[in-house]
Design a protein around this motif. Structure first.
Motif, PDB file in Angstrom:
ATOM      1  N   THR A  10     -27.835   0.929  -7.582  1.00 53.08           N
ATOM      2  CA  THR A  10     -29.109   1.648  -7.572  1.00 53.08           C
ATOM      3  C   THR A  10     -28.085   2.750  -6.641  1.00 53.08           C
ATOM      4  OG1 THR A  10     -30.238   0.716  -6.015  1.00 53.08           O
ATOM      5  CG2 THR A  10     -31.014   0.552  -8.546  1.00 53.08           C
ATOM      6  N   ALA A  11     -27.293   2.030  -5.592  1.00 52.70           N
ATOM      7  CA  ALA A  11     -26.706   3.022  -4.951  1.00 52.70           C
ATOM      8  C   ALA A  11     -25.617   3.738  -5.730  1.00 52.70           C
ATOM      9  CB  ALA A  11     -25.980   2.445  -3.736  1.00 52.70           C
ATOM     10  N   VAL A  12     -24.992   3.072  -6.555  1.00 49.29           N
ATOM     11  CA  VAL A  12     -23.731   3.918  -7.232  1.00 49.29           C
ATOM     12  C   VAL A  12     -24.450   4.838  -8.364  1.00 49.29           C
ATOM     13  CG1 VAL A  12     -22.112   3.783  -8.986  1.00 49.29           C
ATOM     14  CG2 VAL A  12     -22.265   2.128  -7.392  1.00 49.29           C
ATOM     15  N   GLY A  13     -25.615   4.758  -8.947  1.00 50.65           N
ATOM     16  CA  GLY A  13     -26.463   5.696  -9.762  1.00 50.65           C
ATOM     17  C   GLY A  13     -26.775   6.532  -9.077  1.00 50.65           C
ATOM     18  N   SER A  14     -26.836   6.624  -7.416  1.00 48.76           N
ATOM     19  CA  SER A  14     -27.960   7.433  -7.328  1.00 48.76           C
ATOM     20  C   SER A  14     -26.770   8.246  -6.384  1.00 48.76           C
ATOM     21  CB  SER A  14     -28.716   6.976  -6.192  1.00 48.76           C
ATOM     22  OG  SER A  14     -29.510   6.598  -6.060  1.00 48.76           O
ATOM     23  N   ASN A  15     -25.711   8.183  -6.124  1.00 47.23           N
ATOM     24  CA  ASN A  15     -24.108   9.284  -6.106  1.00 47.23           C
ATOM     25  C   ASN A  15     -23.932   9.651  -7.457  1.00 47.23           C
ATOM     26  OD1 ASN A  15     -21.120   8.813  -6.387  1.00 47.23           O
ATOM     27  ND2 ASN A  15     -21.715   9.116  -4.219  1.00 47.23           N
ATOM     28  N   LEU A  16     -24.308   9.170  -8.392  1.00 45.98           N
ATOM     29  CA  LEU A  16     -23.598  10.433  -9.140  1.00 45.98           C
ATOM     30  C   LEU A  16     -25.252  10.798 -10.286  1.00 45.98           C
ATOM     31  CD1 LEU A  16     -22.537   6.832 -11.799  1.00 45.98           C
ATOM     32  CD2 LEU A  16     -20.848   8.381 -10.934  1.00 45.98           C
ATOM     33  N   ALA A  17     -26.549  10.766  -9.485  1.00 48.56           N
ATOM     34  CA  ALA A  17     -27.283  11.459 -10.112  1.00 48.56           C
ATOM     35  C   ALA A  17     -27.232  12.721  -9.221  1.00 48.56           C
ATOM     36  CB  ALA A  17     -28.860  10.797  -9.543  1.00 48.56           C
ATOM     37  N   GLY A  18     -26.895  12.652  -7.419  1.00 50.84           N
ATOM     38  CA  GLY A  18     -26.637  13.084  -6.625  1.00 50.84           C
ATOM     39  C   GLY A  18     -25.428  14.424  -6.875  1.00 50.84           C
ATOM     40  N   ARG A  19     -24.546  13.224  -7.664  1.00 47.07           N
ATOM     41  CA  ARG A  19     -22.635  14.937  -8.109  1.00 47.07           C
ATOM     42  C   ARG A  19     -23.637  15.523  -8.873  1.00 47.07           C
ATOM     43  NH1 ARG A  19     -17.880  12.666  -7.091  1.00 47.07           N
ATOM     44  NH2 ARG A  19     -18.124  10.839  -5.360  1.00 47.07           N
ATOM     45  N   GLY A  20     -24.963  16.194 -10.133  1.00 48.57           N
ATOM     46  CA  GLY A  20     -25.254  16.788 -11.041  1.00 48.57           C
ATOM     47  C   GLY A  20     -26.158  16.745 -11.397  1.00 48.57           C
ATOM     48  N   MET A  21     -26.685  15.457 -11.771  1.00 47.07           N
ATOM     49  CA  MET A  21     -28.089  15.192 -12.236  1.00 47.07           C
ATOM     50  C   MET A  21     -29.200  15.852 -12.402  1.00 47.07           C
ATOM     51  SD  MET A  21     -27.406  11.283 -13.135  1.00 47.07           S
ATOM     52  CE  MET A  21     -28.809  10.662 -14.330  1.00 47.07           C
ATOM     53  N   ASN A  32     -33.137  16.039 -15.277  1.00 50.35           N
ATOM     54  CA  ASN A  32     -32.806  16.121 -13.891  1.00 50.35           C
ATOM     55  C   ASN A  32     -34.261  14.400 -13.214  1.00 50.35           C
ATOM     56  OD1 ASN A  32     -31.887  18.122 -13.410  1.00 50.35           O
ATOM     57  ND2 ASN A  32     -33.616  19.397 -14.131  1.00 50.35           N
ATOM     58  N   ILE A  33     -35.170  14.532 -14.727  1.00 53.41           N
ATOM     59  CA  ILE A  33     -36.273  13.226 -14.585  1.00 53.41           C
ATOM     60  C   ILE A  33     -35.148  12.538 -14.926  1.00 53.41           C
ATOM     61  CG2 ILE A  33     -37.555  12.136 -15.422  1.00 53.41           C
ATOM     62  CD1 ILE A  33     -38.712  14.766 -16.955  1.00 53.41           C
ATOM     63  N   LEU A  34     -34.279  12.249 -14.891  1.00 54.52           N
ATOM     64  CA  LEU A  34     -33.602  10.193 -15.010  1.00 54.52           C
ATOM     65  C   LEU A  34     -32.932  10.124 -13.758  1.00 54.52           C
ATOM     66  CD1 LEU A  34     -32.715   7.680 -16.312  1.00 54.52           C
ATOM     67  CD2 LEU A  34     -30.118   9.072 -16.836  1.00 54.52           C
ATOM     68  N   GLY A  35     -32.247  11.514 -12.987  1.00 53.90           N
ATOM     69  CA  GLY A  35     -31.241  11.511 -11.725  1.00 53.90           C
ATOM     70  C   GLY A  35     -33.069  11.656 -10.526  1.00 53.90           C
ATOM     71  N   VAL A  36     -33.804  11.847 -10.713  1.00 50.37           N
ATOM     72  CA  VAL A  36     -34.881  10.905  -9.501  1.00 50.37           C
ATOM     73  C   VAL A  36     -35.996  10.185 -10.013  1.00 50.37           C
ATOM     74  CG1 VAL A  36     -37.397  12.069  -9.040  1.00 50.37           C
ATOM     75  CG2 VAL A  36     -36.280  13.978  -9.629  1.00 50.37           C
ATOM     76  N   LEU A  37     -35.465   9.197 -11.156  1.00 52.78           N
ATOM     77  CA  LEU A  37     -35.876   7.760 -11.731  1.00 52.78           C
ATOM     78  C   LEU A  37     -35.087   7.092 -10.598  1.00 52.78           C
ATOM     79  CD1 LEU A  37     -36.969   8.451 -15.079  1.00 52.78           C
ATOM     80  CD2 LEU A  37     -38.269   7.589 -12.875  1.00 52.78           C
ATOM     81  N   ILE A  38     -33.480   7.196 -10.634  1.00 52.32           N
ATOM     82  CA  ILE A  38     -32.292   6.396 -10.372  1.00 52.32           C
ATOM     83  C   ILE A  38     -32.434   6.389  -8.581  1.00 52.32           C
ATOM     84  CG2 ILE A  38     -30.096   6.188  -9.879  1.00 52.32           C
ATOM     85  CD1 ILE A  38     -29.651   7.748 -13.017  1.00 52.32           C
ATOM     86  N   VAL A  39     -32.686   8.041  -8.452  1.00 54.21           N
ATOM     87  CA  VAL A  39     -32.960   7.882  -6.594  1.00 54.21           C
ATOM     88  C   VAL A  39     -34.218   6.956  -6.480  1.00 54.21           C
ATOM     89  CG1 VAL A  39     -32.900   8.882  -5.128  1.00 54.21           C
ATOM     90  CG2 VAL A  39     -31.784  10.402  -6.676  1.00 54.21           C
ATOM     91  N   THR A  40     -34.871   7.238  -7.263  1.00 57.25           N
ATOM     92  CA  THR A  40     -36.363   6.549  -6.920  1.00 57.25           C
ATOM     93  C   THR A  40     -35.632   5.071  -7.291  1.00 57.25           C
ATOM     94  OG1 THR A  40     -37.808   7.816  -7.217  1.00 57.25           O
ATOM     95  CG2 THR A  40     -39.203   5.888  -6.892  1.00 57.25           C
ATOM     96  N   ALA A  41     -35.231   4.927  -7.654  1.00 49.13           N
ATOM     97  CA  ALA A  41     -35.159   2.904  -7.837  1.00 49.13           C
ATOM     98  C   ALA A  41     -34.129   2.332  -6.946  1.00 49.13           C
ATOM     99  CB  ALA A  41     -34.366   3.070  -9.347  1.00 49.13           C
TER     100      ALA A  41
END
Length: 272
Positions: free
Chosen positions: A27-38, A47-56
């Protein structure tokens, strides 16, 4: 025998904690990727997927912290107070060894969980040039320490160490309170968990009552005024004394519940 108990405990708890750390890392790797553009992308679904990953990731952090504590209580309850207790207490190991095996393993997982969360947070924060910025920060930090006087740097280090010890011992002592409540509750023939809950809140009430009496008695006797009228420490010394006194109180607090736990496990444990 303690070594064998520790080996058994690490195997049993590792099957839960290690996958938890893996989830935290993923989830940390996913949050990093989400912060890079999602999160800032043009597509609403991303955007929704990025928020869900950061929430996870946030849920994973809370889950790791909660699991490391719940697992301490669950292993004590399941391993010593339920059916497994019949086998565990036939082993050539003392009650003290059983308790210490639980405390040592749980303490290791506490520390490992904190380190895992720090590592996961660094993964989330990692961007291009992050390592260079981190090294620059550490260099500036060390340069700032070198500019301090030796006594200031030494005291600052000791403050951090004392505070870390206080937090760690507080968590262990609080866990011992759970152990004591479970052991006392399982001295009864029926409704053992209900009795354990009652003992826990009874211990809490007793601690608060004793603390209130101590404060009221100290105020009436003017103990603090009398003490500080004969000793006027510097702020640095006062902070050290306060932290050391707090550590001493936590040790006494933990020792009381350790004694309660061993007493009920030795004298009044009812596994029927």
């Amino acid at each position: 025998m303690l070594r064998k108990l520790l080996k058994h405990e690490f195997r049993a708890t590792g099957r839960i904690m290690l996958p938890m750390y893996l989830i935290l890392l993923v989830t940390a790797v996913g949050s990093n990727l989400a912060g890079r553009g999602m999160l800032d992308g043009r597509y609403h679904i991303l955007n929704i997927l990025g928020v869900l990953i950061v929430t996870a990731f946030g849920i994973a952090i809370c889950g790791a912290l909660l699991m490391s504590f719940v697992l301490m209580i669950q292993r004590f309850y399941k391993n010593l107070l339920q059916d497994e207790g019949y086998l565990m207490f036939t082993l050539p190991a003392s009650v003290h060894q059983h308790i210490w095996s639980k405390l040592i393993v749980s303490s290791v997982w506490f520390i490992a969980t904190v380190l895992a969360i720090i590592a996961a947070s660094l993964v989330v924060a990692y961007q291009g040039g992050f390592l260079r910025e981190l090294l620059d920060f550490l260099r500036y930090f060390l340069e700032g320490l070198r500019k301090l006087e030796v006594s200031e740097a030494f005291n600052g280090t000791i403050y951090l160490a004392e505070f870390a010890v206080l937090m760690f011992l507080s968590l262990v002592a609080f866990s011992l309170q759970f152990y004591a409540a479970l052991a006392a509750g399982h001295s009864r023939a029926n409704h053992k968990l209900l009795w354990s809950v009652g003992w826990f809140f009874g211990f809490q009430f007793a601690l608060q009552f004793a603390g209130s009496l101590l404060v009221i008695g100290s105020n009436k006797l003017n103990l603090f005024d009398h003490f500080f009228s004969h000793w006027d420490p510097s702020p640095t010394v006062a902070i050290h004394v306060s932290l050391l006194m707090a550590i001493g109180c936590v040790i006494v607090y933990g020792a009381i519940f350790y004694a309660v736990t061993t007493f009920f496990l030795k004298k009044h444990l009812n596994l029927e």
